[in-house]
Design an enzyme around this catalytic site. Structure first.
Site, PDB file in Angstrom:
ATOM      1  N   ASN A 208      35.068 -80.455  28.070  1.00  0.00           N
ATOM      2  CA  ASN A 208      33.621 -80.624  27.921  1.00  0.00           C
ATOM      3  C   ASN A 208      33.314 -80.962  26.471  1.00  0.00           C
ATOM      4  O   ASN A 208      34.213 -81.001  25.638  1.00  0.00           O
ATOM      5  CB  ASN A 208      32.877 -79.377  28.416  1.00  0.00           C
ATOM      6  CG  ASN A 208      33.250 -78.156  27.612  1.00  0.00           C
ATOM      7  OD1 ASN A 208      33.007 -78.092  26.412  1.00  0.00           O
ATOM      8  ND2 ASN A 208      33.884 -77.188  28.266  1.00  0.00           N
ATOM      9  N   ASP A 276      34.462 -73.896  34.138  1.00  0.00           N
ATOM     10  CA  ASP A 276      34.308 -72.978  35.282  1.00  0.00           C
ATOM     11  C   ASP A 276      35.433 -73.158  36.305  1.00  0.00           C
ATOM     12  O   ASP A 276      35.745 -72.242  37.043  1.00  0.00           O
ATOM     13  CB  ASP A 276      32.952 -73.202  35.957  1.00  0.00           C
ATOM     14  CG  ASP A 276      31.816 -72.661  35.098  1.00  0.00           C
ATOM     15  OD1 ASP A 276      32.016 -71.614  34.458  1.00  0.00           O
ATOM     16  OD2 ASP A 276      30.743 -73.297  35.045  1.00  0.00           O
ATOM     17  N   LYS A 286      53.703 -86.454  35.300  1.00  0.00           N
ATOM     18  CA  LYS A 286      52.569 -87.368  35.192  1.00  0.00           C
ATOM     19  C   LYS A 286      52.293 -88.013  36.546  1.00  0.00           C
ATOM     20  O   LYS A 286      53.211 -88.525  37.205  1.00  0.00           O
ATOM     21  CB  LYS A 286      52.885 -88.430  34.146  1.00  0.00           C
ATOM     22  CG  LYS A 286      51.678 -89.267  33.834  1.00  0.00           C
ATOM     23  CD  LYS A 286      51.956 -90.300  32.765  1.00  0.00           C
ATOM     24  CE  LYS A 286      50.808 -91.280  32.756  1.00  0.00           C
ATOM     25  NZ  LYS A 286      51.210 -92.606  32.355  1.00  0.00           N
ATOM     26  N   PRO A 303      38.891 -67.629  35.698  1.00  0.00           N
ATOM     27  CA  PRO A 303      38.356 -66.286  35.470  1.00  0.00           C
ATOM     28  C   PRO A 303      37.130 -66.370  34.566  1.00  0.00           C
ATOM     29  O   PRO A 303      37.073 -67.222  33.675  1.00  0.00           O
ATOM     30  CB  PRO A 303      39.503 -65.569  34.749  1.00  0.00           C
ATOM     31  CG  PRO A 303      40.353 -66.654  34.176  1.00  0.00           C
ATOM     32  CD  PRO A 303      40.203 -67.837  35.087  1.00  0.00           C
ATOM     33  N   ASP A 304      36.167 -65.513  34.803  1.00  0.00           N
ATOM     34  CA  ASP A 304      35.000 -65.445  33.912  1.00  0.00           C
ATOM     35  C   ASP A 304      35.330 -64.428  32.821  1.00  0.00           C
ATOM     36  O   ASP A 304      35.381 -63.216  33.066  1.00  0.00           O
ATOM     37  CB  ASP A 304      33.753 -65.030  34.709  1.00  0.00           C
ATOM     38  CG  ASP A 304      32.504 -65.144  33.855  1.00  0.00           C
ATOM     39  OD1 ASP A 304      32.541 -64.738  32.672  1.00  0.00           O
ATOM     40  OD2 ASP A 304      31.483 -65.651  34.370  1.00  0.00           O
ATOM     41  N   ILE A 305      35.587 -64.934  31.622  1.00  0.00           N
ATOM     42  CA  ILE A 305      36.082 -64.077  30.536  1.00  0.00           C
ATOM     43  C   ILE A 305      35.013 -63.059  30.140  1.00  0.00           C
ATOM     44  O   ILE A 305      35.289 -61.864  30.002  1.00  0.00           O
ATOM     45  CB  ILE A 305      36.506 -64.944  29.326  1.00  0.00           C
ATOM     46  CG1 ILE A 305      37.505 -66.005  29.783  1.00  0.00           C
ATOM     47  CG2 ILE A 305      37.086 -64.094  28.216  1.00  0.00           C
ATOM     48  CD1 ILE A 305      37.739 -67.112  28.789  1.00  0.00           C
ATOM     49  N   PHE A 323      26.570 -66.193  25.988  1.00  0.00           N
ATOM     50  CA  PHE A 323      25.652 -67.307  25.746  1.00  0.00           C
ATOM     51  C   PHE A 323      25.239 -67.905  27.075  1.00  0.00           C
ATOM     52  O   PHE A 323      25.976 -67.810  28.054  1.00  0.00           O
ATOM     53  CB  PHE A 323      26.329 -68.380  24.878  1.00  0.00           C
ATOM     54  CG  PHE A 323      26.290 -68.046  23.415  1.00  0.00           C
ATOM     55  CD1 PHE A 323      27.030 -66.986  22.917  1.00  0.00           C
ATOM     56  CD2 PHE A 323      25.491 -68.762  22.548  1.00  0.00           C
ATOM     57  CE1 PHE A 323      26.978 -66.646  21.581  1.00  0.00           C
ATOM     58  CE2 PHE A 323      25.427 -68.434  21.198  1.00  0.00           C
ATOM     59  CZ  PHE A 323      26.168 -67.382  20.711  1.00  0.00           C
ATOM     60  N   LYS A 337      21.534 -63.938  34.317  1.00  0.00           N
ATOM     61  CA  LYS A 337      22.940 -64.063  33.918  1.00  0.00           C
ATOM     62  C   LYS A 337      23.398 -62.799  33.193  1.00  0.00           C
ATOM     63  O   LYS A 337      24.512 -62.327  33.386  1.00  0.00           O
ATOM     64  CB  LYS A 337      23.101 -65.285  33.007  1.00  0.00           C
ATOM     65  CG  LYS A 337      24.486 -65.805  32.896  1.00  0.00           C
ATOM     66  CD  LYS A 337      24.555 -67.164  32.199  1.00  0.00           C
ATOM     67  CE  LYS A 337      24.318 -68.313  33.141  1.00  0.00           C
ATOM     68  NZ  LYS A 337      24.502 -69.627  32.511  1.00  0.00           N
ATOM     69  N   LYS A 341      26.541 -60.744  34.752  1.00  0.00           N
ATOM     70  CA  LYS A 341      27.825 -60.649  34.036  1.00  0.00           C
ATOM     71  C   LYS A 341      28.068 -59.249  33.476  1.00  0.00           C
ATOM     72  O   LYS A 341      29.185 -58.912  33.121  1.00  0.00           O
ATOM     73  CB  LYS A 341      27.860 -61.677  32.913  1.00  0.00           C
ATOM     74  CG  LYS A 341      27.638 -63.102  33.422  1.00  0.00           C
ATOM     75  CD  LYS A 341      28.582 -64.070  32.789  1.00  0.00           C
ATOM     76  CE  LYS A 341      28.283 -65.487  33.227  1.00  0.00           C
ATOM     77  NZ  LYS A 341      29.348 -66.414  32.879  1.00  0.00           N
TER      78      LYS A 341
END
Ligand code: CTP
Length: 397
Positions: A208, A276, A286, A303-305, A323, A337, A341
């Site tokens: 990203n 995500d 390759k 995983p959501d850290i 954030f 959120k 979380k």
């Protein structure tokens, strides 16, 4: 400068003890008074004569006799300094500290002291990586013991990896940080930053646009207030700040492992733009262009850290900050959120393209806490970082 500071330097038994001689010089050059303690094993590597000549003081050894006790008792000696530095800190000395043993002068001083302690570990790489040593390190960190190094590199024993004692000037810098009376002195904080790269095959990945600018500014601002910062960064454009421990990672799973490896910490700030999803069964060869057939990528969730750390039962940091980059209903989404979380604060921002925030130097954030939403005026990312670091210091005070 360390003018009129008093350092009690414990020299453990390892080949790196020779660097402790230079450390004494460097500390004294900056005005510090150094009282040396040489363990029995340390005296196998450097002589009491060289240590006392460089320190300009007598050396306390294992044979701490009644004359010494009459001059200065061991309890008094353990508390007479502004900081105790252990260099080299051997695996054995660290194990004794972690379990509270006191069977020689050095370990007795370390148990009796009420002064801050900074360790410069040095040992063979296998000893450093051994689960027993890693367990002891976690215990010592939770006890508030500071650490500098070890560094990675060629070792005297012929192996390569982490275990080399930090260089004398790095130890001096850590001593200066530890003694600098910033409001976050003695606090350890992990910061995630930058994007993650999720492999498709050995040469392709999904990423990203995060530059890492905000996370880097936060790490720098926390370190400036005296925190010991572990900066876990994905492959970002912004170079990491100085004065922090940098752990470079690629994928979300690497990032989670690095964050968990940094625990226990007093606070955690999750500024990274973590992917995500990752490609399910990424190829280790390759992918080739095959006529007529387009590759189909299947995804699975990373995983959501933030959520993983915020919901830990052991070693949950006292303050967990996430954030939320939103394009719609910023406050409502960020508030939801925060609850989902399980973190303490969410720093929310509006990243619609017309705000110019993504990739720009400015940021306009709203801090969501248990008390509600607090909108901060638009300011530079560096200013946001300074204000957030100040708030973290107040929360941990
Ligand atoms: N985060 C994380 N690990 C992930 C995803 C996100 O630690 N795998 C952290 C980010 O560093 C940030 C916060 O979670 O602090 C919010 O990330 P975001 O991607 O906006 O949240 P999502 O859970 O993806 O929510 P949504 O997709 O609904 O926006």
């Amino acid at each position: 400068m360390l003018a009129s500071t008093r350092i009690l330097l414990i020299i453990g038994g390892g080949i790196a003890a020779y660097k402790a001689l230079d450390l004494i010089r460097r500390l004294r050059e900056r005005g510090a008074a150094v009282t040396p303690v040489l363990t029995r094993a340390g005296a196998e590597f450097v002589t009491p004569l060289s240590v006392s000549a460089l320190a300009g003081q007598k050396v306390y050894g294992d044979l701490f006799d009644l004359t010494d006790e009459a001059e200065m008792g061991h309890i008094e000696l353990s508390r007479s300094a502004d900081l105790i530095v252990v260099a080299p800190a051997t695996a054995d000395l660290m194990a004794k500290m972690a379990t509270g043993q006191a069977d020689d002068l050095a370990s007795t001083l370390l148990l009796a002291t009420d002064t801050d302690v900074l360790l410069a570990p040095a040992m063979n790489v296998r000893m450093w990586e051994h689960p027993a040593t890693q367990r002891n390190i976690a215990v010592l960190r939770a006890d508030g013991i500071g650490m500098v190094g070890p560094n990675s590199g060629d070792m005297a024993c012929g192996e390569y990896g982490p275990g080399r004692m930090a260089e004398p000037l790095e130890i001096v810098a850590a001593v200066e940080d530890k003694l600098a009376a910033g409001p976050l002195a003695g606090k350890r904080i992990v910061v995630t930053s930058g994007p993650t790269h999720e492999p498709i095959d050995p040469v392709r990945y999904i990423a990203n646009r995060s530059s890492g600018a905000q996370g880097t500014a936060i790490a720098r601002a926390l370190a400036a207030l005296g925190a010991e910062v572990v900066f876990v960064s994905g492959p970002a454009d912004t170079p990491p700040p100085g004065g922090v421990e940098v752990v470079r990672v690629q994928s979300a799973r690497d990032m989670l492992a690095a964050v968990e490896g940094a625990l226990p910490v007093d606070a955690a700030v999750f500024a990274a733009a973590v992917a995500d999803w990752r490609v399910k069964s990424a190829s280790d060869r390759k992918l080739k262009k095959t006529q007529g057939a387009l590759p189909v990528l299947e995804f699975e969730e990373n995983p959501d850290i933030l959520a993983t750390v915020a919901q830990r039962e052991t070693h949950r940091p006292r303050l967990v900050v996430g954030f939320a980059a939103e394009t719609d209903d910023v406050i409502d989404n960020a508030t939801a959120k925060r609850a989902r979380k399980g973190c303490d604060w969410i720093v929310a921002n509006d990243v619609r393209p017309e705000t110019g925030i993504m990739g720009g130097t400015d940021n306009a954030v709203t801090l969501i806490t248990a008390d509600g939403a607090e909108a901060w005026p638009r300011m530079t990312k560096v200013e946001v970082a300074a204000r957030l670091a100040q708030r973290v210091a107040e929360a941990l005070a």
